[in-house]
Every structure is written in C-alpha cells, then in structure tokens.
Design an enzyme around this catalytic site. Structure first.
Site, PDB file in Angstrom:
ATOM      1  N   ASN A 257       0.823  -1.195   0.000  1.00 20.18           N
ATOM      2  CA  ASN A 257       0.000   0.000   0.000  1.00 20.18           C
ATOM      3  C   ASN A 257       0.862   1.251   0.000  1.00 20.18           C
ATOM      4  O   ASN A 257       1.036   1.892  -1.045  1.00 20.18           O
ATOM      5  CB  ASN A 257      -0.957  -0.024   1.205  1.00 20.18           C
ATOM      6  CG  ASN A 257      -2.023   1.048   1.112  1.00 20.18           C
ATOM      7  OD1 ASN A 257      -1.896   2.000   0.351  1.00 20.18           O
ATOM      8  ND2 ASN A 257      -3.076   0.895   1.877  1.00 20.18           N
ATOM      9  N   ASP A 258       1.449   1.583   1.125  1.00 19.54           N
ATOM     10  CA  ASP A 258       2.205   2.838   1.211  1.00 19.54           C
ATOM     11  C   ASP A 258       3.345   2.916   0.191  1.00 19.54           C
ATOM     12  O   ASP A 258       3.614   3.981  -0.347  1.00 19.54           O
ATOM     13  CB  ASP A 258       2.781   3.001   2.623  1.00 19.54           C
ATOM     14  CG  ASP A 258       1.681   3.267   3.648  1.00 19.54           C
ATOM     15  OD1 ASP A 258       0.616   3.764   3.249  1.00 19.54           O
ATOM     16  OD2 ASP A 258       1.894   2.959   4.833  1.00 19.54           O
ATOM     17  N   VAL A 259       3.976   1.789  -0.098  1.00 20.41           N
ATOM     18  CA  VAL A 259       5.154   1.830  -0.974  1.00 20.41           C
ATOM     19  C   VAL A 259       4.792   2.027  -2.444  1.00 20.41           C
ATOM     20  O   VAL A 259       5.660   2.193  -3.288  1.00 20.41           O
ATOM     21  CB  VAL A 259       6.042   0.570  -0.827  1.00 20.41           C
ATOM     22  CG1 VAL A 259       6.556   0.449   0.593  1.00 20.41           C
ATOM     23  CG2 VAL A 259       5.328  -0.687  -1.257  1.00 20.41           C
TER      24      VAL A 259
END
Lengths: 94, 458
Positions: free
Chosen positions: B384-386
């Site tokens: 997600n964040d990456v």
C-alpha cells in the site's frame, strides 16, 4: 579493587570502531539475514553465562545461572541456524 | 595464554564473519565463520576457566540448543522478524542475569564489589532488562498479540523520565556500596517496565527498526556483562554488535525515510492524517478474478509488487506459481522489491527465495522504476504505502518524500488487497481510485490461487 578497568575500555572503544567500519554498504536483500546473524553474535553473553553457572554457589545462583545459560544458548544456536536457513535459500536459478 | 589466543581468534572470526555477511556471495560463509568463532569461545571457556561444576552447564546447554534448533527449524519465514526479536530478548536477559549473579557472588566474598564493577552491573541490568522486555513487546506487536497501532498513555514522556530518574537513584545507591537484594530487584524491575513503556507507543510498521535497535542494545548489554565478569571476548563481540547494530538501524531508518528520533518519540501511523488528503476519496473499480485473469493472461510484460499482505497471507508460493504460468504464456515477469517490503527490510527477498524465485528476477527500486512505463500490467499484492503516488506528488501527505515504486505508470494496475483500509501510515492511496486500476478483494493466497485457475482456463 577500586581501579577502573581501563584496559577493558580500550578494547571496548576499538571494537566499537571496528563494528562501525565492517557494516557499511549492505544491499537491502541482506538486511534480514544480517540482522539475524549479528543477533546471534550478540549471544556472546553465553560465555558470561557459562562462567557464572560454573561457579554458582547456592540454589538461587544455580537457578539464575542455569536460566542464563539456557537463554544465551537459545540465542546463539537458534540465531546461527536460522540465519543459515535463510541464506541457504538465496540462489540464482537459470 | 592459550585461552586468550583462542579468544583473539574468535574475535577475528566475528569481525570477518560480519564483514562477509554484508555481501550476497559470501554471506553464508560469513555466518558459518562467526558460528565457528562462537563454538571456539565456548569450548575454550569450558576447558580453561575456573569452572567447578559442569552439571548445570550441561543441562542448560542441552535445553537451550534443543529449543534454539527446533525454533530455527520450524519457524515460518514470514515470522522471521518475531523470531529475531525473541532471540534478541533472550540474549539481553542472559546479560542481566549474569550481572545479577556475579554481583551477589562478589558481594558475599571479600573485598566486595568495586565501584567500577558496580557501574558495569547497573549497565548490564538496565540495558539487558530493557532489551528483554522491549523485545517481547516487539514480538507481541509483530505476532499481532498486542495492538500494532501505537499505544498512547497519559503523561508518556514525564512518566518515562520519572522511571529513569528512579533508576538513576537506585544506581547511585548501588554504586555507593549501600546495596542489597532489594536494590538489584528495583533496578531490574524498573528497567523491565521502561522497556515495555518505550516500545508500546511505537507502531507495528516501525518494529523492524526497534528490533534492530534492541539488537544493538543486546550487544552493549553483553559488553557491560563482559566488564562485570572480566571477559574481553564479551567486551569485543558486544561492542561489535552494538556498533554494527547502530549502523544497521540507521540504514533501515533511511530505507523507511524515517529518523530514529521520529521512530522512538514520534507516534507515526496513528491513522488520523489520512482522511484529510484531498481527492483521495472516490470510486474504485472492483474486478472479478475472471476479468483480472483476462488482463493478466494476455499481457506481454508483468511486474509483481509483493508487500506486507503477501507476507501475512504466506502467499509467496502461489505468487510464484502464477508467475510461472504467465511465463509459460510468453510474458516477461519480474518482481519489484521495495527496500521495506514485507515485515522488515529485506524480508520479501527471503520469502521469495523460499518460494524458489531466482534472485536475478528480484529488482530493487532504482532498477525497476524506469521499467513501469514500459510494462503492460503491474500487479500489487498486499502493498500500500510503498506504491502510494502521494509520496511523490502530494507535499502535504504524511508519507511525502518516501521513495515509492512508480506502479501508476504501468498501462494497467491490478491490486490484490483484503480491504480498502489505509496502510500503516494511515494515508489514503489515490492509486486505488485511478481509472487504470482494478481491485481484486480478498486474502492474497485465495486471490492468487483463483487468478491462477482463471489464467489456466483462458
């Protein structure tokens, strides 16, 4: 016995410098195994644990010494074996 | 003399071993060398030192070896961060016990305990006990037995300061020679409490940094114990790990774009900021496994982006099977590995290696980012964040500045995800709302299996 263990401090400081130098450029691939491997080396407290368990006097000292040996041995044996298990899997297949 | 020379050889093996552990070609040999060094040190200690009873030692070593070997053999690769945390806690605990026992032994005899030794005792107890309890909290969070979100409590910083001052008072007491059993207990108890209180407020995503830092501490605790029992090999190996652990912690912080102070005192990942990101809310295009398989099955080039969700679901084998299928259909398949993908830096490489993926197909961030614009399908599996473009495009985003994989530049993006829940940072992800993005909801293992069946049926 009030003297300060200067010799030990020399060794400590020089070994710190060695530690800073050896790990410089580590590829991200190896972060996990490296952490686990250096963790196994920190199990060096097993030597201290052997010393206190081998000279223990009385039930409490023996019990605590035994516990120290168990904990340190788990750290050392588990740490090196699990690192090896990880590194064994790193292969280039063609 | 012979003993000291052997310890010198062991120290050399530790240094060479650590050095070799930092290159993929020599890593395995490095680990073996360090293990040989440890074995040598243990044997020499048993043969040469003033050890009088071997019974306790034999029992301890047998139990410890059995437990350690069993744990190392059976642990799942996905659970590696927790395993390292536990081993590390044990090492710290051993150092604290050494200081305790040696102190009581010296205090009973004459000439008693010198001030210098007392300082070393306090440091071993403090650092060892903090490492022990802190590592177990880290374990609990990684294992999800404890809440992974940062746990806040009232007066957090004043309380920790108070505990620290209390520790200092007891330490001065002990060093001053007014020591008893109660004093040792107070220092140990307060240190254990401090370890818990310091790690609880740190979020699950930051646990790898915490474990790395605690690893450094366990080295320092070992070195302090070395001063207590007067053993140079403990001082050397402890200092080595203490120092290399600090460097490793720093490298990991950099990979996660965090500062150490921010990790320790931050409270990042509380999930409040994400709701304010403008334009992030919108519709998503949900796909069935069949639709997704059609896009995937006819693609000429595919990049998989495995992340935390894959690690949790232990879907690395299913991922490799799907990749094999696509390769047999003529697609060029690669894996994009973000430096902090998985549950700790480098973890994804270990998981994919376990699933027999050749390491030359694993591409790091710099290598793969220019390739996304030339790729037909990027498949995000539980990341997600990456892959959040806000980190690149939205300066207000809590993750702005973190290096990301440019997944949004591929022709199509297929996202395999359990839910639309935000990632650890709490930031919503605009990638999921793009027209070119398809979402396939479900557990990564199930989704990948279904995709495989559908691709076979094409």
């Amino acid at each position: 016995m009030t003297e300060i263990p200067v010799f030990g401090l020399y060794i400590f400081v020089l070994a710190m410098f060695a530690g800073f130098e050896v790990i410089t450029k580590v590829p991200p691939t190896l972060h996990t195994p490296l952490m686990s491997g250096s963790n196994a080396i920190s199990g060096i407290s097993i030597i201290g644990a052997l010393l206190i368990a081998g000279q223990a006097d009385g039930t409490l000292q023996t019990a605590l010494g035994l516990l120290a040996v168990i904990l340190a041995t788990i750290n050392v044996v588990g740490g090196f074996l699990v690192t090896d298990r990880m590194l064994r899997m790193f292969k280039r297949k063609s | 003399m012979a003993a000291n020379l052997s310890y010198l050889v062991a120290s050399g093996l530790f240094i060479i071993g650590l050095k070799q552990l930092s290159s993929p070609v020599t890593a395995r040999r490095g680990n073996t060398l360090a293990a040989v060094g440890m074995f040598l040190a243990v044997v020499v200690t048993l043969l040469d030192q003033e050890i009088v009873s071997f019974g306790t030692i034999l029992v301890g070593v047998v139990i410890g070896s059995a437990v350690g070997a069993a744990a190392a053999h059976w642990v799942k690769m996905t659970a590696m961060p927790q395993m390292v945390a536990v081993f590390n806690g044990f090492g710290g605990g051993a150092s604290a016990l050494i200081a305790w026992v040696e102190f009581t032994r010296l205090a009973e005899g004459s000439p008693g305990v010198s001030a210098a030794i007392a300082v070393a005792v306090v440091l071993s107890l403090l650092i060892g006990a903090v490492t022990l309890s802190g590592s177990f909290v880290a374990f609990g969070k990684l294992q999800e037995w404890l809440p992974t979100a940062p746990v806040r409590y009232p007066l957090q910083h004043p309380l920790n300061l108070l505990i620290f001052l209390g520790l200092l008072a007891f330490a001065v007491y002990l060093i001053g020679g007014a020591a008893g059993m109660g004093n040792l207990m107070a220092i140990t108890g307060l240190s254990l409490l401090l370890g818990v209180l310091l790690v609880l407020p740190i979020g699950g995503a930051d646990m790898p940094i915490v474990v790395s830092l605690l690893n450094s501490y366990s080295g320092l605790a070992g070195a302090a114990a070395g001063f207590v029992v007067g053993s140079n090999i403990l001082i050397i190996a402890g200092a080595l790990v203490g120092a290399s652990g600090i460097i490793l912690t720093h490298i990991m912080c950099r990979a996660m774009n965090r500062s150490l102070a921010n990790v320790v005192f931050g409270g990042f990942g509380t999930g409040t900021k994400g709701e304010d990101v403008p334009g992030a809310t919108g519709t998503v295009r949900e796909a069935s496994a069949e639709e997704a398989a059609i896009v995937l099955g006819y693609a000429r080039s595919v990049i998989f982006v495995p992340g935390y969700g894959l690690a949790v679901s232990q879907a690395q084998h299913q991922l490799r099977e799907l990749a094999d299928l696509l390769e047999r259909r003529g697609a060029k398949v690669r894996y994009a590995i973000h430096p902090v993908a998985g549950r700790m830096p480098g973890h994804m490489n270990v998981l994919l290696a376990e699933a027999n993926v050749s390491y030359d197909k694993l591409c790091d961030l710099e290598e793969i980012n220019p390739e996304f614009s030339r790729t037909e399908v990027a498949v995000v599996v539980g990341s997600n964040d990456v892959v959040n473009p806000s980190a690149r495009d939205v300066p207000d985003s809590p993750i702005y500045g973190m290096p990301i994989l440019n997944v949004d530049q591929a022709d199509h993006v297929l996202v395999l995800k359990r839910s639309l829940k935000p990632g650890f940072s709490g930031a919503d992800n605009p990638l999921f709302h793009k027209d070119k993005t398809m979402l396939l909801f479900g557990d990564a293992q199930d989704s990948l299996t279904k995709l495989g069946q559908e691709v076979k049926a094409l």
